[in-house]
Design a protein around this motif. Structure first.
Motif, mmCIF file in Angstrom:
data_model
loop_
_atom_site.group_PDB
_atom_site.id
_atom_site.type_symbol
_atom_site.label_atom_id
_atom_site.label_comp_id
_atom_site.label_asym_id
_atom_site.label_seq_id
_atom_site.Cartn_x
_atom_site.Cartn_y
_atom_site.Cartn_z
ATOM 1 N N ARG A 140 0.848 -1.202 0.000
ATOM 2 C CA ARG A 140 0.000 0.000 0.000
ATOM 3 C C ARG A 140 0.879 1.244 0.000
ATOM 4 O O ARG A 140 1.774 1.379 0.825
ATOM 5 C CB ARG A 140 -0.929 0.029 1.225
ATOM 6 C CG ARG A 140 -1.980 -1.051 1.160
ATOM 7 C CD ARG A 140 -3.064 -0.860 2.203
ATOM 8 N NE ARG A 140 -3.975 -1.997 2.135
ATOM 9 C CZ ARG A 140 -5.024 -2.188 2.914
ATOM 10 N NH1 ARG A 140 -5.294 -1.294 3.845
ATOM 11 N NH2 ARG A 140 -5.791 -3.237 2.779
ATOM 12 N N ARG A 151 2.190 0.877 10.309
ATOM 13 C CA ARG A 151 1.701 1.376 9.023
ATOM 14 C C ARG A 151 2.870 1.332 8.050
ATOM 15 O O ARG A 151 3.674 2.254 7.985
ATOM 16 C CB ARG A 151 1.133 2.787 9.170
ATOM 17 C CG ARG A 151 0.483 3.300 7.886
ATOM 18 C CD ARG A 151 -0.364 4.525 8.102
ATOM 19 N NE ARG A 151 -1.489 4.272 8.982
ATOM 20 C CZ ARG A 151 -2.589 3.602 8.623
ATOM 21 N NH1 ARG A 151 -2.725 3.162 7.396
ATOM 22 N NH2 ARG A 151 -3.550 3.399 9.492
ATOM 23 N N ALA A 152 2.965 0.218 7.343
ATOM 24 C CA ALA A 152 4.092 -0.012 6.450
ATOM 25 C C ALA A 152 3.627 0.044 4.996
ATOM 26 O O ALA A 152 2.431 0.058 4.713
ATOM 27 C CB ALA A 152 4.711 -1.360 6.761
ATOM 28 N N PHE A 155 3.347 -5.179 3.980
ATOM 29 C CA PHE A 155 3.073 -5.831 5.264
ATOM 30 C C PHE A 155 2.373 -7.156 5.019
ATOM 31 O O PHE A 155 1.943 -7.444 3.899
ATOM 32 C CB PHE A 155 2.232 -4.917 6.165
ATOM 33 C CG PHE A 155 0.893 -4.528 5.573
ATOM 34 C CD1 PHE A 155 0.791 -3.482 4.669
ATOM 35 C CD2 PHE A 155 -0.265 -5.218 5.922
ATOM 36 C CE1 PHE A 155 -0.441 -3.113 4.121
ATOM 37 C CE2 PHE A 155 -1.502 -4.857 5.382
ATOM 38 C CZ PHE A 155 -1.579 -3.804 4.473
ATOM 39 N N MET A 157 -0.699 -9.665 5.709
ATOM 40 C CA MET A 157 -2.094 -9.685 6.125
ATOM 41 C C MET A 157 -2.627 -11.093 5.973
ATOM 42 O O MET A 157 -2.201 -11.829 5.091
ATOM 43 C CB MET A 157 -2.935 -8.741 5.246
ATOM 44 C CG MET A 157 -4.294 -8.381 5.836
ATOM 45 S SD MET A 157 -5.483 -7.802 4.618
ATOM 46 C CE MET A 157 -4.885 -6.168 4.286
ATOM 47 N N GLU A 418 -6.136 -0.683 15.276
ATOM 48 C CA GLU A 418 -6.969 -1.651 14.556
ATOM 49 C C GLU A 418 -6.095 -2.818 14.118
ATOM 50 O O GLU A 418 -5.193 -2.644 13.314
ATOM 51 C CB GLU A 418 -7.609 -0.985 13.324
ATOM 52 C CG GLU A 418 -8.425 -1.972 12.498
ATOM 53 C CD GLU A 418 -8.767 -1.453 11.104
ATOM 54 O OE1 GLU A 418 -8.906 -0.230 10.916
ATOM 55 O OE2 GLU A 418 -8.871 -2.291 10.193
ATOM 56 N N VAL A 419 -6.382 -4.013 14.648
ATOM 57 C CA VAL A 419 -5.596 -5.177 14.228
ATOM 58 C C VAL A 419 -6.365 -6.070 13.256
ATOM 59 O O VAL A 419 -5.765 -6.853 12.519
ATOM 60 C CB VAL A 419 -5.089 -6.006 15.431
ATOM 61 C CG1 VAL A 419 -3.917 -5.303 16.114
ATOM 62 C CG2 VAL A 419 -6.201 -6.300 16.418
ATOM 63 N N GLY A 420 -7.680 -5.976 13.275
ATOM 64 C CA GLY A 420 -8.450 -6.817 12.359
ATOM 65 C C GLY A 420 -9.764 -6.162 12.003
ATOM 66 O O GLY A 420 -10.216 -5.227 12.677
ATOM 67 N N ILE A 454 -6.756 -9.517 8.862
ATOM 68 C CA ILE A 454 -5.966 -9.329 10.089
ATOM 69 C C ILE A 454 -4.592 -8.837 9.669
ATOM 70 O O ILE A 454 -3.953 -9.437 8.796
ATOM 71 C CB ILE A 454 -5.808 -10.643 10.884
ATOM 72 C CG1 ILE A 454 -7.129 -11.042 11.536
ATOM 73 C CG2 ILE A 454 -4.728 -10.483 11.976
ATOM 74 C CD1 ILE A 454 -7.056 -12.303 12.369
ATOM 75 N N GLY A 455 -4.159 -7.737 10.247
ATOM 76 C CA GLY A 455 -2.806 -7.264 9.987
ATOM 77 C C GLY A 455 -1.859 -8.100 10.834
ATOM 78 O O GLY A 455 -1.741 -7.872 12.038
HETATM 79 P P1 ATP Z 1 -6.100 1.460 8.351
HETATM 80 O O1 ATP Z 1 -7.415 2.111 8.636
HETATM 81 O O2 ATP Z 1 -5.252 1.255 9.563
HETATM 82 O O3 ATP Z 1 -5.375 2.066 7.202
HETATM 83 P P2 ATP Z 1 -7.502 -0.360 6.726
HETATM 84 O O4 ATP Z 1 -8.866 -0.192 7.262
HETATM 85 O O5 ATP Z 1 -7.118 0.291 5.473
HETATM 86 O O6 ATP Z 1 -6.441 -0.003 7.868
HETATM 87 P P3 ATP Z 1 -7.949 -3.080 5.973
HETATM 88 O O7 ATP Z 1 -8.018 -2.856 4.525
HETATM 89 O O8 ATP Z 1 -9.200 -3.334 6.740
HETATM 90 O O9 ATP Z 1 -7.143 -1.903 6.646
HETATM 91 O O10 ATP Z 1 -6.846 -4.202 6.245
HETATM 92 C C1 ATP Z 1 -6.971 -5.228 7.210
HETATM 93 C C2 ATP Z 1 -5.909 -5.093 8.283
HETATM 94 O O11 ATP Z 1 -4.602 -4.922 7.730
HETATM 95 C C3 ATP Z 1 -6.090 -3.894 9.184
HETATM 96 O O12 ATP Z 1 -7.024 -4.185 10.200
HETATM 97 C C4 ATP Z 1 -4.699 -3.677 9.728
HETATM 98 O O13 ATP Z 1 -4.480 -4.510 10.854
HETATM 99 C C5 ATP Z 1 -3.807 -4.145 8.597
HETATM 100 N N1 ATP Z 1 -3.196 -3.021 7.853
HETATM 101 C C6 ATP Z 1 -3.803 -2.183 7.004
HETATM 102 N N2 ATP Z 1 -2.948 -1.297 6.480
HETATM 103 C C7 ATP Z 1 -1.729 -1.599 7.011
HETATM 104 C C8 ATP Z 1 -0.419 -1.051 6.854
HETATM 105 N N3 ATP Z 1 -0.180 -0.026 6.031
HETATM 106 N N4 ATP Z 1 0.595 -1.604 7.545
HETATM 107 C C9 ATP Z 1 0.377 -2.651 8.374
HETATM 108 N N5 ATP Z 1 -0.834 -3.207 8.564
HETATM 109 C C10 ATP Z 1 -1.882 -2.698 7.890
#
Ligand code: ATP
Ligand code: MG
Length: 579
Positions: A140, A151-152, A155, A157, A418-420, A454-455
């Motif tokens: 991303r 926030r990488a 990552f 998932m 937010e982890v999942g 799940i991140g």
């Molecule tokens: P966020 O709101 O934190 O950007 P998101 O709602 O875009 O997350 P989802 O698309 O629902 O994220 O992705 C599922 C999971 O992946 C998230 O709950 C989070 O734990 C993880 N995740 C999302 N973006 C990142 C990221 N840039 N780096 C690490 N983990 C991530």
């Protein structure tokens, strides 16, 4: 594993660019190293914990009926065009070109790939339900990669996608994932609570985020200690009363307010209009079309709720510094601070713009708002009489202390990670990407989908953020890189200390315990500090002095030191591990 044969580059100081405790500890304990912002290498200990979390996730997904697959990270852009997300997810999409200059994208998520698979492979209701999942890399293009793995740009998932024949069946699939997530985070030693989350343009009540409370979290959760209500602030509502209606009748009246362009200024003398008797008028461009948004002067517009109401994610406030946006203000006849939506004051052009008003304003009268003429406001505005509201909606952000809508207790707000996320998608993707099946009666329907993320790497860091002290990480047993660290204080190969250490190492390993033997020729202080910093749940210290008394020392991380007789060391450790 022997310490000298693996690679654990611990650090005394944390690198200056690490802002939060878990990021510092990841680096200091030698779990990861940075390649560049948002990109990290997992070192052996970090990798071991990561694999453990993956395994917990895998076991619980399998238990809940998930089917593991692995999808490509490199994807053709056409499927993104087909789902419509080539535009709506444009912000996070990485683009790649091959030697023929053909474009590819790197998957930030896999709805498109899995729905295409379902479109080809699932034809009959007999093949449903199905829940496919994978554990893999996502890319991303985050605007602000930060906090290490939190926030990488790249990552790991776990993403799962369910396909069902009916809405009711999809809700069963959803509940299975919700329950699996509850077990996964508990097994990882994490306190994660499910909270109601935004469902965007899809709507409905089937979206929950799993949140780990932490000061450094990027989300805010509204919760009630009375009844257990919990929701992301993006979605939360409260039982706050609507604007009190006053005696009606007075005709609308224009009055001069030279230089007054803020709610605050209008609330001061000589005007003294309380913020809760003001209507704030905001101009937004939604898919490039101007719309007017009305919220009460003392309320904040909630961008996520607004997206749901507008039905698009492509929107932004009109900006006075953008020449193109100035057209909107010119049409309204005034600049921000003097804007309003009173019928008679909207000129040709602006009179048909949609007006979205927050529910809290419904029935409000005796209100003050801009007159669409710089330096003038209207008073005695009765919103239902004087404003043509296109749509009433919940558009405001809840504040701490407001009464819970369910039980009336004051709501609280705390930050969280937010982890999942579990989400019922409905038929949005299956319709666009042609994932239809034939029902028993021969009719054709789009599959009802859900998606569940799940991140995994973020979860690893969230564990550290939640489980640490001054000395370092305090790993929960289930996800620790090693369960036991044997710390001999003398390392001469044939000496009594090292001989006993080797014996313990062999015995514990034979019992299936994961052990690291700190065979470095270092001072005791260095060894103890490192084992605390890395955070092994149990340390077994062997020194000449206690050995002379026939004893060794067990030290649970974060607990008190316990001397035990040498022949009791292994049984005691096994007991502590099994407990
Ligand atoms: P966020 O709101 O934190 O950007 P998101 O709602 O875009 O997350 P989802 O698309 O629902 O994220 O992705 C599922 C999971 O992946 C998230 O709950 C989070 O734990 C993880 N995740 C999302 N973006 C990142 C990221 N840039 N780096 C690490 N983990 C991530
Ligand atoms: Mg999410």
């Amino acid at each position: 594993m022997r310490w000298t044969q693996t690679f654990i580059p611990t650090l005394k100081e944390s690198p200056s660019d690490a802002e939060i405790v878990s990021h510092k500890l990841l680096l200091r304990a030698g779990l990861i190293r940075k390649l560049t912002g948002g990109l990290y290498t997992f070192l052996p200990l970090g990798l071991r914990s990561l694999k453990k979390i993956e395994q917990i996730v895998r076991e619980e997904m399998n238990r809940a009926g998930g089917i593991e697959v692995l999808m490509p990270a490199l994807q053709p852009p056409d499927i993104w065009q087909q789902s419509g997300r080539y535009q709506t997810a444009a912000e996070v999409l990485y683009h790649v070109r091959d030697r023929a200059q053909k474009e590819w994208v790197l998957g930030p998520t896999h709805e498109e790939v899995i729905t295409q698979l379902a479109a080809f492979e699932i034809n009959s209701y007999r093949q449903l339900p199905k829940n496919f999942y994978q554990i893999g890399v996502k890319f991303r293009d985050e605007i602000r990669p930060r906090f290490g793995l939190m926030r990488a740009k790249e990552f790991i998932m776990k993403d799962a996608y369910s396909f069902d024949a009916t809405d009711e069946a999809a809700q069963v699939s959803y509940q299975k994932m919700y329950d699996a997530y509850t077990r996964i985070f508990a097994r990882c030693g994490l306190k994660a609570l499910p909270v109601e989350a935004d469902t965007g343009v899809i709507g409905g009540k089937f979206s929950h985020e799993f949140m780990v409370p932490a000061e450094t979290g990027e989300n805010e959760v509204v919760f009630c200690e009375g009844c257990g209500y919990a929701a992301n602030v993006e979605k939360a509502t409260s039982g706050i009363p609507k604007t009190a209606a006053r005696e009606v009748g007075a005709a609308i009246e224009k009055f001069a307010t030279p230089g007054v362009v803020t709610i605050e200024a209008l609330s001061q003398a000589p005007y003294s209009v309380a913020a809760n008797r003001q209507i704030k008028t905001l101009v937004y461009l939604a898919d490039s079309q101007p719309v007017l948004i009305l919220v009460r002067g003392d309320d904040q517009l909630n961008q996520t709720k607004l997206a749901g109401v507008l039905g698009t994610t492509v929107f932004r406030p009109a900006d006075v510094s953008e020449p193109a946006d100035m057209v909107a203000f010119t049409q309204l006849g005034a600049m921000p601070g003097s804007l309003g939506a009173v019928k008679g004051a909207l000129r040709t052009g602006a009179e048909n713009w949609p007006v979205y008003a927050d529910e809290r304003l419904r029935g409000a009268n005796d209100m003050t708002t801009g007159a669409n003429e710089d330096g003038f406001h209207f008073r005695n505005v009765s919103i239902e009489r004087d404003v043509q509201v296109t749509k009433w909606a919940d558009l405001r952000t809840v504040n701490a202390g407001e009464p819970c809508a369910k039980c009336g207790k004051p709501l609280k707000i705390r930050r969280a990670i937010e982890v999942g996320h579990v989400f019922k998608l409905g038929t949005k993707y299956s319709e666009k990407m042609n994932a239809y099946f034939l029902a028993e009666d021969g009719s054709r329907h789009p599959c009802v989908m859900g998606c569940y993320g799940i991140g995994v790497t973020r979860t690893l860091q969230a564990v550290i953020e939640q489980c640490n002290d001054q000395a370092g990480i305090i790993w929960p047993l289930a996800v620790a890189p090693f369960q036991v660290c044997i710390t001999p204080l003398a390392v001469a190969p044939d000496g009594p200390v090292m001989t006993l250490a080797e014996k313990f190492y062999a015995e514990l390993t034979a019992h299936g315990v994961e052990v690291i033997l700190d065979d470095r020729d270092e001072r005791p202080g260095v060894k103890f500090k490192d084992s605390e910093l890395v955070g092994f749940p149990l340390r077994l210290g062997i020194g000449e002095r206690s050995l002379a008394k026939g004893e060794v020392e067990i030290k649970p991380r974060g607990g008190a030191l316990v001397p035990v007789k040498t022949d009791q060391a292994v049984p005691k450790l096994l007991e502590l591990i099994r407990r």
